[in-house]
Design an enzyme around this catalytic site. Structure first.
Site, PDB file in Angstrom:
ATOM      1  N   GLN A   1       0.833  -1.197   0.000  1.00 25.44           N
ATOM      2  CA  GLN A   1       0.000   0.000   0.000  1.00 25.44           C
ATOM      3  C   GLN A   1       0.872   1.253   0.000  1.00 25.44           C
ATOM      4  OE1 GLN A   1      -2.908  -0.042   3.126  1.00 25.44           O
ATOM      5  NE2 GLN A   1      -3.885  -1.886   2.378  1.00 25.44           N
ATOM      6  N   ASN A   2       2.188   1.058  -0.013  1.00 26.97           N
ATOM      7  CA  ASN A   2       3.107   2.189  -0.010  1.00 26.97           C
ATOM      8  C   ASN A   2       3.306   2.708  -1.432  1.00 26.97           C
ATOM      9  OD1 ASN A   2       3.464   1.791   2.746  1.00 26.97           O
ATOM     10  ND2 ASN A   2       5.108   0.326   2.392  1.00 26.97           N
ATOM     11  N   ILE A   3       3.535   4.005  -1.563  1.00 27.84           N
ATOM     12  CA  ILE A   3       3.733   4.595  -2.887  1.00 27.84           C
ATOM     13  C   ILE A   3       5.190   4.965  -3.130  1.00 27.84           C
ATOM     14  CG2 ILE A   3       1.374   5.469  -2.954  1.00 27.84           C
ATOM     15  CD1 ILE A   3       2.552   8.286  -2.418  1.00 27.84           C
ATOM     16  N   ASP A   4       6.086   4.588  -2.235  1.00 25.16           N
ATOM     17  CA  ASP A   4       7.472   5.056  -2.283  1.00 25.16           C
ATOM     18  C   ASP A   4       8.390   4.261  -3.211  1.00 25.16           C
ATOM     19  OD1 ASP A   4       7.765   2.704  -0.820  1.00 25.16           O
ATOM     20  OD2 ASP A   4       8.000   3.768   1.083  1.00 25.16           O
TER      21      ASP A   4
ATOM     22  N   HIS B   1      -2.050   1.350  -4.314  1.00 22.07           N
ATOM     23  CA  HIS B   1      -2.375   2.766  -4.484  1.00 22.07           C
ATOM     24  C   HIS B   1      -1.493   3.431  -5.528  1.00 22.07           C
ATOM     25  CE1 HIS B   1      -4.968   2.362  -1.059  1.00 22.07           C
ATOM     26  NE2 HIS B   1      -3.970   1.943  -0.319  1.00 22.07           N
TER      27      HIS B   1
END
Length: 92
Positions: free
Chosen positions: A52-55, A72
């Protein structure tokens, strides 16, 4: 959460750009957990990495993109958005 709303972005993109600058790839290093997931992939035992991380730290650690599901989105799949195009269409 409004920072990720396109209507809010069209009116005031500054909060999004501040956040994106902080999270930009290269600003943070993958953790031991990211490297462990990459090791599982290298050994052929990782079926999928859901995040769920966008990094994009999974990518930075070497997890293959075909095994990563970014719920996401992330910086690897980012693209430009233009409010000047009819309907605020996407530009690639």
């Amino acid at each position: 959460e409004a920072v990720f709303d396109l209507t809010f972005f069209a009116d005031n993109p500054r909060p999004f750009y501040r956040l994106a600058k902080e999270l930009w790839p290269g600003n943070h290093a993958p953790t031991p957990a990211h490297h462990f997931i990459s090791l599982l992939a290298a050994r052929g035992i990782l079926r999928r990495c859901y995040t769920q991380n966008i990094d994009s730290l999974e990518s930075a650690a070497g997890v293959p993109p075909e095994l990563t599901v970014a719920a996401h989105g992330n910086f690897d799949a980012a693209h430009a958005w233009s409010a000047s195009r009819p309907g605020g269409s996407l530009r690639r």
